[in-house]
Design a protein around this motif. Structure first.
Motif, PDB file in Angstrom:
ATOM      1  N   ALA A  35      -3.556   3.147  -4.943  1.00  6.26           N
ATOM      2  CA  ALA A  35      -2.580   2.202  -4.779  1.00  6.26           C
ATOM      3  C   ALA A  35      -1.516   1.888  -5.900  1.00  6.26           C
ATOM      4  O   ALA A  35      -0.569   1.369  -5.786  1.00  6.26           O
ATOM      5  N   TRP A  42      -8.735  -0.534   4.293  1.00  2.05           N
ATOM      6  CA  TRP A  42      -7.985  -1.321   3.189  1.00  2.05           C
ATOM      7  C   TRP A  42      -7.521  -2.594   3.597  1.00  2.05           C
ATOM      8  O   TRP A  42      -6.992  -2.809   4.871  1.00  2.05           O
ATOM      9  N   LEU A  43      -7.868  -3.748   2.895  1.00  5.07           N
ATOM     10  CA  LEU A  43      -7.441  -4.863   3.184  1.00  5.07           C
ATOM     11  C   LEU A  43      -6.387  -5.641   2.457  1.00  5.07           C
ATOM     12  O   LEU A  43      -5.890  -6.523   2.538  1.00  5.07           O
ATOM     13  N   GLY A  44      -5.976  -4.952   1.270  1.00  6.73           N
ATOM     14  CA  GLY A  44      -4.970  -5.333   0.411  1.00  6.73           C
ATOM     15  C   GLY A  44      -5.323  -5.845  -0.833  1.00  6.73           C
ATOM     16  O   GLY A  44      -6.383  -5.297  -1.327  1.00  6.73           O
ATOM     17  N   THR A  45      -4.656  -6.621  -1.474  1.00  7.69           N
ATOM     18  CA  THR A  45      -4.927  -7.393  -2.711  1.00  7.69           C
ATOM     19  C   THR A  45      -5.139  -8.723  -2.574  1.00  7.69           C
ATOM     20  O   THR A  45      -4.717  -9.586  -1.745  1.00  7.69           O
ATOM     21  N   ASP A  46      -5.905  -9.246  -3.615  1.00  7.22           N
ATOM     22  CA  ASP A  46      -6.273 -10.754  -3.562  1.00  7.22           C
ATOM     23  C   ASP A  46      -5.193 -11.441  -4.387  1.00  7.22           C
ATOM     24  O   ASP A  46      -4.315 -10.660  -5.056  1.00  7.22           O
ATOM     25  N   CYS A 106      -8.202   2.315  -5.000  1.00  8.25           N
ATOM     26  CA  CYS A 106      -7.422   1.351  -6.000  1.00  8.25           C
ATOM     27  C   CYS A 106      -6.563   2.089  -7.012  1.00  8.25           C
ATOM     28  O   CYS A 106      -5.502   1.770  -6.956  1.00  8.25           O
ATOM     29  N   THR A 123      -2.607   6.046   0.297  1.00  6.74           N
ATOM     30  CA  THR A 123      -3.791   5.039   0.926  1.00  6.74           C
ATOM     31  C   THR A 123      -3.823   4.969   2.345  1.00  6.74           C
ATOM     32  O   THR A 123      -4.765   4.504   2.999  1.00  6.74           O
ATOM     33  N   MET A 138       0.935  -1.262   0.106  1.00  7.47           N
ATOM     34  CA  MET A 138       0.019  -0.051  -0.034  1.00  7.47           C
ATOM     35  C   MET A 138       0.908   1.246  -0.032  1.00  7.47           C
ATOM     36  O   MET A 138       1.917   1.324   1.014  1.00  7.47           O
ATOM     37  N   ALA A 149      -7.887  -5.008  -5.562  1.00 10.08           N
ATOM     38  CA  ALA A 149      -7.819  -4.099  -4.296  1.00 10.08           C
ATOM     39  C   ALA A 149      -8.846  -4.702  -3.641  1.00 10.08           C
ATOM     40  O   ALA A 149      -9.938  -4.756  -4.202  1.00 10.08           O
TER      41      ALA A 149
END
Length: 131
Positions: A64, A19-23, A61, A5, A1, A28
């Motif tokens: 980021a 914000w949880l991050g990316t998969d 998103c 963000t 991140m 995002a």
């Protein structure tokens, strides 16, 4: 991140943005908390709040994906409301679908606690130098 963000603006705070991050696909992941105060006369989340979540998710998103000296502003947000959304957590899955030096297109889905897509949007954003 990125640093962009890390600061949560007041509107995002109201929406309970996290914000949880990316998969694994590079999307995002952003969680919102839909509050009882966001409901309409039917007891579901009012569309304006869902649109605000989508605007926030597409913007974060985009940020980021950019270096910290750049920012974005939303030029347009094409939103579709697909299913009623209930009070509780709503997760946005957002991804950059197009980018030039000046513009970016980001798509986001809003998914409820039962993994149902309740709304989606495509945002057209202008990339600007930070002041």
């Amino acid at each position: 991140m990125s640093d962009a963000t890390a600061t949560i603006p007041p509107g995002a705070q109201l929406l309970g943005r996290e914000w949880l991050g990316t998969d694994e696909n590079g999307q995002a992941l952003i969680r919102f908390q839909a509050q009882p105060a966001f409901t309409n006369r039917h007891g579901t989340i009012q569309g304006g709040f869902l649109a605000a979540m989508l605007d926030s998710a597409t913007g974060i998103c985009a940020l980021a994906a950019l270096p910290p000296d750049l920012t974005v502003v939303t030029k347009g947000l094409d939103t579709r409301f697909l299913k009623p959304a209930a009070v509780g957590p709503i997760t946005a899955l957002a991804r950059v679908v197009e980018r030039t030096d000046r513009d970016m297109v980001v798509h986001a889905d809003l998914v409820d606690a039962d993994s149902i897509v309740v709304a989606d949007a495509t945002a057209r954003l202008r990339i600007l130098a930070k002041k």
